[in-house]
Enzyme design. Structure first.
Site, PDB file in Angstrom:
ATOM      1  N   CYS A 192      22.712 -30.039 -26.223  1.00  0.00           N
ATOM      2  CA  CYS A 192      22.020 -30.671 -27.394  1.00  0.00           C
ATOM      3  C   CYS A 192      20.420 -30.472 -27.597  1.00  0.00           C
ATOM      4  O   CYS A 192      20.199 -29.393 -27.874  1.00  0.00           O
ATOM      5  CB  CYS A 192      22.266 -32.276 -26.944  1.00  0.00           C
ATOM      6  SG  CYS A 192      21.658 -33.550 -28.069  1.00  0.00           S
TER       7      CYS A 192
ATOM      8  N   ASP B 153      30.450 -30.870 -35.539  1.00  0.00           N
ATOM      9  CA  ASP B 153      29.058 -31.399 -35.026  1.00  0.00           C
ATOM     10  C   ASP B 153      28.215 -31.670 -36.309  1.00  0.00           C
ATOM     11  O   ASP B 153      27.572 -30.673 -36.706  1.00  0.00           O
ATOM     12  CB  ASP B 153      28.580 -29.994 -34.220  1.00  0.00           C
ATOM     13  CG  ASP B 153      27.327 -30.644 -33.253  1.00  0.00           C
ATOM     14  OD1 ASP B 153      26.714 -31.644 -33.590  1.00  0.00           O
ATOM     15  OD2 ASP B 153      26.588 -29.813 -32.646  1.00  0.00           O
TER      16      ASP B 153
ATOM     17  N   HIS C 274      30.071 -33.022 -31.563  1.00  0.00           N
ATOM     18  CA  HIS C 274      28.982 -32.961 -30.445  1.00  0.00           C
ATOM     19  C   HIS C 274      29.123 -33.659 -29.113  1.00  0.00           C
ATOM     20  O   HIS C 274      29.931 -34.343 -28.943  1.00  0.00           O
ATOM     21  CB  HIS C 274      27.770 -33.649 -31.107  1.00  0.00           C
ATOM     22  CG  HIS C 274      26.518 -33.252 -30.683  1.00  0.00           C
ATOM     23  ND1 HIS C 274      25.765 -32.082 -30.620  1.00  0.00           N
ATOM     24  CD2 HIS C 274      25.808 -34.039 -29.959  1.00  0.00           C
ATOM     25  CE1 HIS C 274      24.645 -32.174 -30.049  1.00  0.00           C
ATOM     26  NE2 HIS C 274      24.620 -33.439 -29.552  1.00  0.00           N
TER      27      HIS C 274
END
Length: 241
Positions: A124, A172, A203
């Site tokens: 991330c 995502d 995600h």
């Protein structure tokens, strides 16, 4: 068996901060991985991943990248914790964060357990930082799990000459298809760059305890990551560069 502890790192400007480390059993030197956390700090997930990399034979270190704002951050994935994580992310000074990552890399280079070969791997926020670190810092390879903000700094790509692995999630919203295509174009023709798309995934599909977690995609990404690290960290490498 692995051995865990917190250590104190010092950046070049004198800033001190903690990092979580996990080392495999034994005394022989091993390759190192700097793990770059999500927006939730050094939480249970990041400590678990450090142990998993140590169990796979790597020396792992997770630096606290929020410590200049708030020390010892450890947040959950929902509610007020999520809101606070976003606030911390939005107030990051990326130049200083890179200094702190450099301190973690320096710790691996100086340690008796290290071969001197170090990769960075991030999730991330950390995935985006791994991409930046691949350009700016003394690394041997980098891995980005659904990195945030890569497309916004795509100009760095032309200056990256170390191997890079990207894991993309199909759904995502931080890195949608137009962003992924921009990244593909920037790295097109690089023989030491790998990119994988995980169909149907959102995600953070590799983060345990999140709603988006998928065990099969996580296993596949892990296998690909291990193969990449085996290929591009010198003490394990069979690849002729």
């Amino acid at each position: 068996m692995t051995h865990e502890q917190f250590v104190t790192l010092t950046a070049t400007d004198g800033h001190t901060f903690r990092a979580y480390t996990s080392a495999p059993d034994g005394a022989e030197p091993v390759d190192a991985i700097v793990l770059l956390h999500e927006i939730f700090g050094i939480n249970k997930y990041m400590r678990t991943m450090a142990r998993e990399f140590a169990e796979a034979g790597y020396l792992a270190i997770v630096p606290d990248l929020f410590a200049r704002q708030e020390k010892d951050v450890e947040l959950a994935y929902t509610g007020a914790d999520f809101d606070h994580a976003i606030e911390l992310r939005d107030n990051l000074d990326f130049a200083l964060v890179l200094e702190d990552i450099a301190a973690a890399i320096g710790w691996t280079h100086a340690g008796e357990r290290s071969t001197g070969r170090t990769g960075a791997l991030g999730y991330c926020l950390g995935g985006g930082l791994a991409f930046m670190a691949a350009r700016e810092l003394d690394l041997d390879c980098a891995v980005s799990y659904y990195g945030v903000g890569v497309q916004d700094r795509i100009g760095l790509a032309e200056h990256i000459d170390i191997p890079v692995l990207f894991h993309f999630a199909e759904h995502d919203h931080y890195c949608p298809e137009p962003a992924r295509e921009l990244i593909r174009q920037a790295f097109r023709g690089r023989r030491n760059t790998e990119m994988y798309l995980y169909p149907g995934m959102g995600h953070a599909f590799a983060t345990y305890e999140r709603d988006s977690f998928d065990s099969l995609a996580t296993k596949l990404a892990w296998e690909r990551t291990m193969a990449f690290l085996d290929a591009y960290l010198a003490s394990r490498s069979t690849v002729i560069r």
